[in-house]
Design an enzyme around this catalytic site. Structure first.
Site, PDB file in Angstrom:
ATOM      1  N   HIS A   1       0.866  -1.188   0.000  1.00 60.51           N
ATOM      2  CA  HIS A   1       0.000   0.000   0.000  1.00 60.51           C
ATOM      3  C   HIS A   1       0.897   1.230   0.000  1.00 60.51           C
ATOM      4  O   HIS A   1       1.771   1.388   0.854  1.00 60.51           O
ATOM      5  CB  HIS A   1      -0.917   0.025   1.220  1.00 60.51           C
ATOM      6  N   CYS A   2       0.677   2.106  -0.967  1.00 63.97           N
ATOM      7  CA  CYS A   2       1.527   3.286  -1.114  1.00 63.97           C
ATOM      8  C   CYS A   2       0.747   4.543  -0.727  1.00 63.97           C
ATOM      9  O   CYS A   2      -0.202   4.921  -1.421  1.00 63.97           O
ATOM     10  CB  CYS A   2       2.019   3.406  -2.556  1.00 63.97           C
ATOM     11  N   PRO A   3       1.111   5.199   0.363  1.00 64.60           N
ATOM     12  CA  PRO A   3       0.386   6.415   0.761  1.00 64.60           C
ATOM     13  C   PRO A   3       0.583   7.563  -0.224  1.00 64.60           C
ATOM     14  O   PRO A   3      -0.260   8.467  -0.291  1.00 64.60           O
ATOM     15  CB  PRO A   3       0.986   6.746   2.129  1.00 64.60           C
TER      16      PRO A   3
ATOM     17  N   ASN B   1      -3.334   4.530  -2.653  1.00 60.92           N
ATOM     18  CA  ASN B   1      -3.880   3.364  -3.328  1.00 60.92           C
ATOM     19  C   ASN B   1      -2.995   2.160  -3.022  1.00 60.92           C
ATOM     20  O   ASN B   1      -1.828   2.307  -2.670  1.00 60.92           O
ATOM     21  CB  ASN B   1      -3.925   3.598  -4.842  1.00 60.92           C
TER      22      ASN B   1
END
Length: 392
Positions: free
Chosen positions: A234-236, A240
């Protein structure tokens, strides 16, 4: 993909949470916009005013082209869902399609594995009764044996999702993984996909939060609140999850970040050196601008960090691994005889660098570095390196 896990709380709190999760996206977008404007005003405009119009036009065209592909890659990784497992109705259709393919091509290894995974003991006179009483025998066992899986009688093993959950979370007995998988296959023959990865006790991977089966390489994201196909992380910064459907866009985004930073760094550094070496009062356009200095430093730092990050993901991509898989100690794999083997360091999805690259980037080389959909597969089943699989 805003945090869908937040299903409780007041509308104001949910709104604030959504806004907070989008702050990194706004910051990245603002940084890209500031860098683009500063570069055009600091490099292209002075060249144009000083009569180097062809050079200015060439630099501006190259800059806008890189910027357009860079921004589009970022936009696509932000707005493209990573993919989630299908609903139960969709899984039924998917399994029916695979069975039709298996029947049409019995020599296909994938088809053989699918048929084998749904095989039920020919002598079902005792097995069926055994299942109706709340337990399913392992292949080759009889009602008097202790090789069975105990299905919780408190659950509705006949209705809707009860059969699924009862078979999947049934308690391990002496039958081990084979009994677990056979229990699930008998309880829900239309819902068991072609899965190879299982839990420690041999049961199918089942997500209680999403109330559904997990395909191979899928994981549940607590931030997004959903299971993600071939989840990487999960990439802040994009708000997404990075998974099957948007991993190509994420990879292009970090690659073009390096290209964009390198392009700005070298051209601005040249402009900066010209300003330092220029005689006093020669050209007002060659005065050192604070934006130049900041952009040179930021492009150098971000370029170096993201270059290492892009290198790591290139290695993962051509090895057919996700970030999560690269940190896993061992993976439990179901064999064709339904026995469970622990693969430590073995990657059954590694088909070689070229094939691994095509799975993500696509078969058409003209689309490899364009932010368009071209990845191969459906994110639920994956080609297998049968040599590695058979050596487990």
């Amino acid at each position: 993909m805003p945090g869908r896990s937040a299903c409780s709380g007041t509308p104001l709190l949910l709104l604030l949470r959504m806004l907070a999760m989008n702050v990194p996206v706004v910051l990245v977008s603002a940084l890209i916009a500031w860098s683009a404007v500063s570069f055009i005003l600091g490099v292209c405009a002075p060249k144009w005013r000083n009569g180097y119009r062809f050079e200015a036009a060439l630099v501006l065209t190259a800059h806008l082209l890189i910027l357009a592909i860079y921004v589009r890659s970022y936009q696509m990784v932000v707005i493209t869902p990573p993919g989630s497992p299908p609903s139960r109705a969709g899984l039924r259709r998917l399994t029916a399609t695979r069975r039709s393919s298996a029947a049409a091509d019995p020599h296909n290894d994938d088809a053989a594995l699918l048929i084998d995974s749904h095989r039920v003991d020919d002598d079902d006179s005792s097995g069926s009764a055994f299942a109706r009483e709340g337990a399913t025998p392992a292949p080759g066992s009889r009602a008097g044996d202790d090789h069975f899986v105990d299905i919780d009688q408190d659950r509705d093993v006949v209705g809707g999702g009860g059969a699924i959950e009862a078979a999947v979370v049934s308690r391990p007995m002496a039958g081990g993984g084979a009994a677990h998988y056979s229990a699930a296959a008998e309880a829900m023959p239309d819902l068991v996909p072609l899965t190879l990865e299982v839990k420690r006790n041999g049961a199918l991977r089942f997500c209680h939060k999403c109330d559904g089966l997990k395909p191979d390489r899928a994981h549940h994201c607590s931030t997004c609140g959903v299971c993600v196909l071939k989840m990487d992380h999960h990439c802040p910064w994009v708000n997404n999850c990075v998974g099957f459907r948007n991993y190509k866009f994420f990879y292009l985004f970090i690659v073009y970040t390096v290209v964009y930073c390198a392009f700005m760094f070298f051209l601005l550094l040249q402009q900066f050196l010209n300003a330092i070496n220029a005689p006093p009062g020669q050209d007002q356009d060659l005065r050192i601008d604070l934006n130049w200095v900041m952009l040179i430093l930021l492009s150098a730092v971000f370029g170096a960090v993201i270059f290492a990050f892009a290198g790591m993901h290139t290695v993962l991509l051509i090895s057919n691994k996700t970030t999560i898989e690269s940190m896993e100690g061992a993976r439990r794999i179901r064999r064709q005889d339904n026995t469970i083997h622990v693969g430590r360091g073995a990657n059954i999805y590694d088909l070689g660098a070229a094939a691994n690259w095509r799975q993500v980037m696509g078969g058409d080389w003209r689309l490899w570095f364009l932010p368009v959909h071209s990845s191969e597969g459906d994110g639920q089943t994956f080609p297998i390196n049968w040599k590695v699989y058979n050596e487990l």
